[in-house]
Scaffold this motif. Structure first.
Motif, mmCIF file in Angstrom:
data_model
loop_
_atom_site.group_PDB
_atom_site.id
_atom_site.type_symbol
_atom_site.label_atom_id
_atom_site.label_comp_id
_atom_site.label_asym_id
_atom_site.label_seq_id
_atom_site.Cartn_x
_atom_site.Cartn_y
_atom_site.Cartn_z
ATOM 1 N N ALA A 2 0.832 -1.198 0.000
ATOM 2 C CA ALA A 2 0.000 0.000 0.000
ATOM 3 C C ALA A 2 0.864 1.245 0.000
ATOM 4 O O ALA A 2 1.912 1.296 0.634
ATOM 5 C CB ALA A 2 -0.916 -0.004 1.220
ATOM 6 N N ARG A 3 0.436 2.242 -0.752
ATOM 7 C CA ARG A 3 1.202 3.475 -0.917
ATOM 8 C C ARG A 3 1.586 4.091 0.428
ATOM 9 O O ARG A 3 2.690 4.579 0.590
ATOM 10 C CB ARG A 3 0.383 4.447 -1.766
ATOM 11 N N ALA A 21 10.807 12.031 7.744
ATOM 12 C CA ALA A 21 9.492 11.645 7.236
ATOM 13 C C ALA A 21 9.065 12.508 6.046
ATOM 14 O O ALA A 21 8.534 11.996 5.055
ATOM 15 C CB ALA A 21 8.456 11.730 8.353
ATOM 16 N N ARG A 22 9.287 13.805 6.113
ATOM 17 C CA ARG A 22 8.910 14.698 5.008
ATOM 18 C C ARG A 22 9.677 14.348 3.739
ATOM 19 O O ARG A 22 9.112 14.301 2.644
ATOM 20 C CB ARG A 22 9.165 16.161 5.392
ATOM 21 N N GLN A 23 10.962 14.070 3.884
ATOM 22 C CA GLN A 23 11.785 13.727 2.725
ATOM 23 C C GLN A 23 11.371 12.375 2.140
ATOM 24 O O GLN A 23 11.321 12.212 0.916
ATOM 25 C CB GLN A 23 13.252 13.723 3.125
ATOM 26 N N LEU A 24 11.056 11.417 3.001
ATOM 27 C CA LEU A 24 10.574 10.127 2.522
ATOM 28 C C LEU A 24 9.258 10.291 1.761
ATOM 29 O O LEU A 24 9.036 9.638 0.743
ATOM 30 C CB LEU A 24 10.404 9.147 3.681
ATOM 31 N N ASP A 25 8.411 11.197 2.229
ATOM 32 C CA ASP A 25 7.157 11.474 1.523
ATOM 33 C C ASP A 25 7.430 12.099 0.148
ATOM 34 O O ASP A 25 6.718 11.827 -0.817
ATOM 35 C CB ASP A 25 6.248 12.380 2.349
ATOM 36 N N GLN A 26 8.468 12.948 0.051
ATOM 37 C CA GLN A 26 8.849 13.531 -1.245
ATOM 38 C C GLN A 26 9.236 12.419 -2.226
ATOM 39 O O GLN A 26 8.827 12.444 -3.387
ATOM 40 C CB GLN A 26 10.039 14.477 -1.088
ATOM 41 N N ILE A 27 10.028 11.494 -1.761
ATOM 42 C CA ILE A 27 10.449 10.375 -2.604
ATOM 43 C C ILE A 27 9.234 9.545 -2.989
ATOM 44 O O ILE A 27 9.051 9.181 -4.160
ATOM 45 C CB ILE A 27 11.506 9.519 -1.885
ATOM 46 N N ARG A 29 6.176 10.438 -3.297
ATOM 47 C CA ARG A 29 5.301 11.131 -4.241
ATOM 48 C C ARG A 29 5.761 10.964 -5.685
ATOM 49 O O ARG A 29 4.940 10.930 -6.599
ATOM 50 C CB ARG A 29 5.202 12.614 -3.900
ATOM 51 N N VAL A 30 7.065 10.893 -5.914
ATOM 52 C CA VAL A 30 7.557 10.803 -7.289
ATOM 53 C C VAL A 30 7.804 9.364 -7.744
ATOM 54 O O VAL A 30 7.998 9.111 -8.931
ATOM 55 C CB VAL A 30 8.837 11.646 -7.511
ATOM 56 N N ALA A 31 7.809 8.431 -6.809
ATOM 57 C CA ALA A 31 8.058 7.031 -7.154
ATOM 58 C C ALA A 31 6.797 6.402 -7.748
ATOM 59 O O ALA A 31 5.682 6.682 -7.322
ATOM 60 C CB ALA A 31 8.493 6.255 -5.916
ATOM 61 N N THR A 32 7.021 5.548 -8.724
ATOM 62 C CA THR A 32 5.937 4.824 -9.378
ATOM 63 C C THR A 32 6.108 3.340 -9.100
ATOM 64 O O THR A 32 7.197 2.796 -9.275
ATOM 65 C CB THR A 32 5.979 5.054 -10.902
ATOM 66 N N LEU A 102 9.855 0.163 -7.002
ATOM 67 C CA LEU A 102 9.489 1.568 -7.072
ATOM 68 C C LEU A 102 10.462 2.190 -8.071
ATOM 69 O O LEU A 102 11.675 1.995 -7.954
ATOM 70 C CB LEU A 102 9.644 2.255 -5.718
ATOM 71 N N ALA A 103 9.935 2.889 -9.053
ATOM 72 C CA ALA A 103 10.767 3.536 -10.059
ATOM 73 C C ALA A 103 10.765 5.041 -9.819
ATOM 74 O O ALA A 103 9.719 5.631 -9.545
ATOM 75 C CB ALA A 103 10.238 3.231 -11.455
ATOM 76 N N VAL A 104 11.954 5.646 -9.915
ATOM 77 C CA VAL A 104 12.092 7.100 -9.823
ATOM 78 C C VAL A 104 12.662 7.562 -11.152
ATOM 79 O O VAL A 104 13.775 7.163 -11.540
ATOM 80 C CB VAL A 104 13.003 7.520 -8.657
ATOM 81 N N ALA A 105 11.908 8.383 -11.865
ATOM 82 C CA ALA A 105 12.303 8.869 -13.185
ATOM 83 C C ALA A 105 13.466 9.854 -13.074
ATOM 84 O O ALA A 105 13.613 10.547 -12.062
ATOM 85 C CB ALA A 105 11.120 9.531 -13.875
ATOM 86 N N ALA A 106 14.260 9.908 -14.125
ATOM 87 C CA ALA A 106 15.420 10.795 -14.168
ATOM 88 C C ALA A 106 15.033 12.242 -13.868
ATOM 89 O O ALA A 106 15.714 12.928 -13.104
ATOM 90 C CB ALA A 106 16.101 10.704 -15.537
ATOM 91 N N GLU A 107 13.930 12.693 -14.437
ATOM 92 C CA GLU A 107 13.536 14.096 -14.236
ATOM 93 C C GLU A 107 13.094 14.383 -12.803
ATOM 94 O O GLU A 107 13.048 15.535 -12.380
ATOM 95 C CB GLU A 107 12.450 14.513 -15.235
ATOM 96 N N ASP A 108 12.777 13.338 -12.045
ATOM 97 C CA ASP A 108 12.406 13.517 -10.641
ATOM 98 C C ASP A 108 13.596 13.379 -9.696
ATOM 99 O O ASP A 108 13.553 13.876 -8.571
ATOM 100 C CB ASP A 108 11.334 12.494 -10.244
ATOM 101 N N LEU A 109 14.648 12.692 -10.149
ATOM 102 C CA LEU A 109 15.800 12.471 -9.264
ATOM 103 C C LEU A 109 16.571 13.759 -8.993
ATOM 104 O O LEU A 109 16.920 14.028 -7.840
ATOM 105 C CB LEU A 109 16.737 11.411 -9.854
ATOM 106 N N ASP A 110 16.829 14.555 -10.011
ATOM 107 C CA ASP A 110 17.611 15.779 -9.805
ATOM 108 C C ASP A 110 16.986 16.714 -8.763
ATOM 109 O O ASP A 110 17.688 17.189 -7.872
ATOM 110 C CB ASP A 110 17.846 16.514 -11.128
ATOM 111 N N PRO A 111 15.671 16.984 -8.833
ATOM 112 C CA PRO A 111 15.078 17.817 -7.770
ATOM 113 C C PRO A 111 15.212 17.186 -6.376
ATOM 114 O O PRO A 111 15.438 17.895 -5.398
ATOM 115 C CB PRO A 111 13.607 17.945 -8.179
ATOM 116 N N LEU A 112 15.081 15.850 -6.292
ATOM 117 C CA LEU A 112 15.252 15.197 -4.991
ATOM 118 C C LEU A 112 16.671 15.406 -4.474
ATOM 119 O O LEU A 112 16.870 15.671 -3.284
ATOM 120 C CB LEU A 112 14.966 13.693 -5.097
#
Length: 136
Positions: A2-3, A21-27, A29-32, A102-112
């Motif tokens: 579950a998400r 916790a906030r940073q984990l939530d950021q990750i 949000r962008v993970a698929t 869980l996949a994190v796209a290239a365009e989402d990794l740089d902001p993280l």
């Protein structure tokens, strides 16, 4: 998975263990989430890297030039090197069981990397450890 349970999972992944916790939530949000059947090749040596993967369940095998170089399982990260280098994949990764990632796209990794202190350093340490011949 579950998400809402991803935060606890991500906290157990060594790459993200330093995150709050906030940073984990950021990750989160962008993970698929993706489910891959046994035998599926999901990283191809020589292809352009477009995402990195965190294995949430199952196993995978890493090959280079047709030779097995690593076996992966829960909490392992794969595909990050091509994203960091903005280059092609240096290995092929195949699911050896049904696999959840869980996949994190290239365009989402740089902001993280920009927004989460210590994430770039943790990613660099993971890559250096993997590439260190004395670590094999």
């Amino acid at each position: 998975m579950a998400r809402d349970s991803y935060r606890a999972f991500l906290a157990a992944v060594p790459l993200f263990a330093h995150c709050n916790a906030r940073q984990l939530d950021q990750i989160n949000r962008v993970a698929t989430e993706a489910t891959l059947p046994k035998g599926r090749v999901f990283v191809v040596e020589g292809d352009q890297g477009r995402e990195m993967f965190v294995i949430t369940d199952g196993t995978a095998e890493v090959t280079r030039d047709g030779k097995v170089i690593a076996r992966l399982g829960r909490n392992d990260v794969v595909g990050e090197l091509a994203l960091l280098r903005h280059t092609t994949r240096n290995a092929t990764v195949t699911a050896t069981s049904d696999l959840s990632v869980l996949a994190v796209a290239a365009e989402d990794l740089d902001p993280l990397l920009d927004e989460i202190p210590g994430l770039a350093k943790a990613l660099l340490q993971a890559v250096v450890t993997r590439l260190d011949p004395d670590n094999a």
